[in-house]
Design a protein around this motif. Structure first.
Motif, PDB file in Angstrom:
ATOM      1  N   LYS A  97      32.151 -63.959 -64.577  1.00 40.46           N
ATOM      2  CA  LYS A  97      33.090 -65.066 -64.368  1.00 40.46           C
ATOM      3  C   LYS A  97      34.438 -64.562 -63.865  1.00 40.46           C
ATOM      4  N   SER A  98      34.832 -63.346 -64.291  1.00 40.27           N
ATOM      5  CA  SER A  98      36.080 -62.756 -63.802  1.00 40.27           C
ATOM      6  C   SER A  98      35.959 -62.379 -62.323  1.00 40.27           C
ATOM      7  N   LEU A  99      34.799 -61.835 -61.937  1.00 34.16           N
ATOM      8  CA  LEU A  99      34.563 -61.525 -60.520  1.00 34.16           C
ATOM      9  C   LEU A  99      34.587 -62.794 -59.691  1.00 34.16           C
ATOM     10  N   ARG A 100      33.873 -63.818 -60.173  1.00 38.34           N
ATOM     11  CA  ARG A 100      33.809 -65.102 -59.459  1.00 38.34           C
ATOM     12  C   ARG A 100      35.198 -65.732 -59.380  1.00 38.34           C
ATOM     13  N   GLY A 101      35.993 -65.523 -60.411  1.00 35.71           N
ATOM     14  CA  GLY A 101      37.326 -66.114 -60.467  1.00 35.71           C
ATOM     15  C   GLY A 101      38.389 -65.308 -59.758  1.00 35.71           C
ATOM     16  N   SER A 102      37.977 -64.247 -59.036  1.00 38.77           N
ATOM     17  CA  SER A 102      38.897 -63.430 -58.219  1.00 38.77           C
ATOM     18  C   SER A 102      39.985 -62.750 -59.032  1.00 38.77           C
ATOM     19  N   ASP A 103      39.627 -62.270 -60.244  1.00 40.36           N
ATOM     20  CA  ASP A 103      40.574 -61.548 -61.092  1.00 40.36           C
ATOM     21  C   ASP A 103      40.103 -60.097 -61.252  1.00 40.36           C
ATOM     22  N   PRO A 104      40.592 -59.171 -60.402  1.00 41.34           N
ATOM     23  CA  PRO A 104      40.141 -57.778 -60.503  1.00 41.34           C
ATOM     24  C   PRO A 104      40.554 -57.103 -61.803  1.00 41.34           C
ATOM     25  N   ASN A 105      41.663 -57.546 -62.395  1.00 37.95           N
ATOM     26  CA  ASN A 105      42.141 -56.925 -63.629  1.00 37.95           C
ATOM     27  C   ASN A 105      41.225 -57.240 -64.804  1.00 37.95           C
ATOM     28  N   ALA A 106      40.875 -58.518 -64.956  1.00 38.45           N
ATOM     29  CA  ALA A 106      39.938 -58.896 -66.018  1.00 38.45           C
ATOM     30  C   ALA A 106      38.568 -58.283 -65.755  1.00 38.45           C
ATOM     31  N   SER A 107      38.182 -58.220 -64.483  1.00 43.49           N
ATOM     32  CA  SER A 107      36.881 -57.646 -64.138  1.00 43.49           C
ATOM     33  C   SER A 107      36.780 -56.198 -64.595  1.00 43.49           C
ATOM     34  N   VAL A 108      37.822 -55.422 -64.324  1.00 43.56           N
ATOM     35  CA  VAL A 108      37.816 -54.011 -64.708  1.00 43.56           C
ATOM     36  C   VAL A 108      37.866 -53.866 -66.233  1.00 43.56           C
ATOM     37  N   TYR A 109      38.575 -54.762 -66.900  1.00 46.38           N
ATOM     38  CA  TYR A 109      38.615 -54.707 -68.364  1.00 46.38           C
ATOM     39  C   TYR A 109      37.224 -54.888 -68.969  1.00 46.38           C
ATOM     40  N   TRP A 110      36.523 -55.954 -68.512  1.00 44.53           N
ATOM     41  CA  TRP A 110      35.189 -56.210 -69.072  1.00 44.53           C
ATOM     42  C   TRP A 110      34.211 -55.125 -68.648  1.00 44.53           C
ATOM     43  N   LEU A 111      34.417 -54.564 -67.459  1.00 43.93           N
ATOM     44  CA  LEU A 111      33.601 -53.431 -67.035  1.00 43.93           C
ATOM     45  C   LEU A 111      33.814 -52.249 -67.982  1.00 43.93           C
ATOM     46  N   ALA A 112      35.067 -51.989 -68.320  1.00 42.32           N
ATOM     47  CA  ALA A 112      35.378 -50.884 -69.238  1.00 42.32           C
ATOM     48  C   ALA A 112      34.734 -51.100 -70.603  1.00 42.32           C
ATOM     49  N   ARG A 113      34.726 -52.345 -71.065  1.00 42.62           N
ATOM     50  CA  ARG A 113      34.071 -52.650 -72.347  1.00 42.62           C
ATOM     51  C   ARG A 113      32.587 -52.283 -72.301  1.00 42.62           C
ATOM     52  N   MET A 114      31.957 -52.594 -71.174  1.00 45.26           N
ATOM     53  CA  MET A 114      30.530 -52.279 -71.044  1.00 45.26           C
ATOM     54  C   MET A 114      30.296 -50.778 -70.905  1.00 45.26           C
ATOM     55  N   VAL A 115      31.161 -50.114 -70.148  1.00 39.02           N
ATOM     56  CA  VAL A 115      31.031 -48.662 -69.983  1.00 39.02           C
ATOM     57  C   VAL A 115      31.187 -47.958 -71.324  1.00 39.02           C
ATOM     58  N   GLU A 116      32.202 -48.348 -72.085  1.00 39.30           N
ATOM     59  CA  GLU A 116      32.449 -47.739 -73.392  1.00 39.30           C
ATOM     60  C   GLU A 116      31.305 -47.988 -74.376  1.00 39.30           C
ATOM     61  N   ALA A 117      30.615 -49.117 -74.203  1.00 36.32           N
ATOM     62  CA  ALA A 117      29.494 -49.449 -75.089  1.00 36.32           C
ATOM     63  C   ALA A 117      28.196 -48.779 -74.642  1.00 36.32           C
ATOM     64  N   GLY A 118      28.247 -48.067 -73.495  1.00 32.56           N
ATOM     65  CA  GLY A 118      27.061 -47.386 -73.011  1.00 32.56           C
ATOM     66  C   GLY A 118      26.074 -48.299 -72.311  1.00 32.56           C
ATOM     67  N   GLU A 119      26.570 -49.421 -71.764  1.00 28.92           N
ATOM     68  CA  GLU A 119      25.688 -50.355 -71.058  1.00 28.92           C
ATOM     69  C   GLU A 119      24.999 -49.654 -69.886  1.00 28.92           C
ATOM     70  N   ASP A 120      23.763 -50.014 -69.636  1.00 27.39           N
ATOM     71  CA  ASP A 120      23.005 -49.447 -68.523  1.00 27.39           C
ATOM     72  C   ASP A 120      23.730 -49.768 -67.213  1.00 27.39           C
ATOM     73  N   PRO A 121      24.158 -48.740 -66.446  1.00 26.09           N
ATOM     74  CA  PRO A 121      24.906 -49.010 -65.214  1.00 26.09           C
ATOM     75  C   PRO A 121      24.095 -49.799 -64.188  1.00 26.09           C
ATOM     76  N   LYS A 122      22.767 -49.643 -64.210  1.00 23.41           N
ATOM     77  CA  LYS A 122      21.924 -50.407 -63.280  1.00 23.41           C
ATOM     78  C   LYS A 122      21.988 -51.903 -63.596  1.00 23.41           C
ATOM     79  N   PHE A 123      22.101 -52.234 -64.870  1.00 22.34           N
ATOM     80  CA  PHE A 123      22.235 -53.631 -65.281  1.00 22.34           C
ATOM     81  C   PHE A 123      23.512 -54.230 -64.695  1.00 22.34           C
TER      82      PHE A 123
END
Length: 423
Positions: free
Chosen positions: A247-273
């Motif tokens: 929703k952050s990507l769709r909403g054109s907010d790169p800052n929120a997008s990177v934040y939620w991306l960081a949350r997933m990276v820190e949690a070890g989310e599968d990068p392919k997902f």
């Protein structure tokens, strides 16, 4: 001493107690027949979290008098698989191996299963929230029956809620009145485990010396917010966070997008997902407003398949920022959606003779291809011809978005087709 979670206490032991998924385990359904016959194929359960994948595997383990092993793809590897296969070779009865989150197994790990499945040494049951067409290697997938499990609907969730209420009333000797259930259903997101966890948290927070507890929407929201870390201790916010990211990507907010991306990276989310979700968004939400977005998203997906953590986080970040900052259009998504809707209503309409294939003399003689105009023989490489079936001619599915690139597309289509499609 740790107490057993309510969701585990209420895990069904038989198909008669199982809630939902009637299309595969209802009366006379194919999976139910297989389980009751005791002759099950290797299979993959594909569906969202909390809909019964692990429970079905557990019911199979209870129903069939065969050795049953469970592995988690998060914590197990080839060594663990080989140990099960070795044990299975020395077993008279056919061994069943259940692998949770099988999409997290890499190719070599899945390869280690292939021979044993092919020879019938083990019967594999895999559970995944990801499309097995992408996540399970083709040789293994071809030897498995895929069963799709659906999200639980409101009726199913209310049945679970009633079971949970009765169990908690018995265990805590407390009368529970569910005055409002909207908040409980909402936080569950169709996930049975989340629903029962939320109910249990509210009762624990309210109990004390009370002999009667009333549950309201406000009370549920207050308790869940306060206990969010406990509520999410099993990573159940997985889908909430990916939702916020998209929703952050769709909403054109790169800052929120990177934040939620960081949350997933820190949690070890599968990068392919993550990369796959961005690939979908590049077409669904950006489309022809910026066709390069799809190319970049595809490159990102290819790259993370080659480069893992920690370096691939940079590629994911670059792509997320690009997609968030791009112009947006869902015109392509809406076009195919509207076209499919019309196809479902009108059925298989005849292809106009002029645009039919005419590979034989007979087909040419009866009119196939007659009147066809080869576009490149005409000015602007365009010939005014009817390509749609007669019944729906002039129907417009693609409505260009209001962005620079699609305004150009609209102008070109209007110039070519004049008033036909009303561009």
């Amino acid at each position: 001493m740790a107490t057993t979670p309510l969701a585990e206490l209420l895990r069904p032991k038989t198909l008669d107690d199982f809630i939902g998924q009637l299309h595969i385990v209802g009366k006379n359904a194919i999976l139910r027949q297989a389980i009751e016959s005791g002759n099950i194929p290797s299979m993959i359960f594909w569906g969202p979290p909390g809909v019964g994948k692990t429970t079905l595997a557990f019911i199979i383990s209870q129903k069939l008098n065969r050795p049953f092993y469970t592995l988690s793809a998060i914590s197990s590897g080839v060594k663990d698989v080989r140990k099960v296969i070795s044990d299975a070779k020395s077993s008279i009865a056919g061994t069943i191996l259940f692998i949770d989150e099988i999409h997290r197994f890499n190719k070599s790990q899945q390869d280690s299963l292939l021979g044993a499945v092919e020879k019938g040494i083990i019967t594999l049951i895999g559970a995944t929230t990801e499309n097995p067409s992408f996540e399970v290697i083709s040789p293994l997938l071809s030897r498995c029956q895929v069963y799709i499990l659906k999200e639980l609907d409101k009726e199913h969730l209310l049945q679970l809620l009633e079971r949970g209420k009765k169990r908690l009333e018995s265990d805590h000797e407390t009368k529970i009145k569910i005055k409002e259930d909207d908040a409980l259903l909402r936080v569950s997101g169709g996930d049975a485990r989340k629903l029962l966890n939320a109910l249990e948290l509210v009762i624990q927070a309210e109990q004390g010396a009370k002999k009667e507890i009333e549950i309201t929407n406000d009370k549920v929201q207050r308790v869940i917010q306060k206990n969010l870390a406990i509520y999410d201790k099993s990573g159940e916010m997985h889908y909430d966070i990916i939702s916020a990211f998209i929703k952050s990507l769709r909403g054109s907010d790169p800052n929120a997008s990177v934040y939620w991306l960081a949350r997933m990276v820190e949690a070890g989310e599968d990068p392919k997902f993550i990369a796959r979700r961005m690939l979908i968004l590049a077409s669904e939400d950006i489309g022809n407003a910026n066709p390069t977005a799809l190319v970049i998203a595809q490159s990102c997906f290819d790259a993370v398949n080659v480069i893992g953590y920690p370096e691939c986080r940079i590629i994911l970040s670059q792509t997320a920022i690009y997609l968030a900052s791009s112009a947006k259009s869902n015109a392509s998504y809406m076009a195919i959606k509207d076209a499919q809707k019309l196809v479902s209503k009108t059925g298989d309409l005849s292809v106009p003779l002029a645009v039919r294939n005419a590979p034989t003399r007979l087909m040419k003689d009866i009119g196939y291809g007659k009147g066809y105009k080869y576009a490149h023989d005409y000015d602007q490489n365009f010939a005014d011809l009817e390509f749609l079936p007669e019944k729906i001619k002039g129907t417009k599915f693609y409505e260009p978005g209001d962005n620079a690139r699609e305004r150009e597309l609209r102008a070109r289509l209007k110039s070519l087709w004049k008033n036909k499609y009303k561009y």
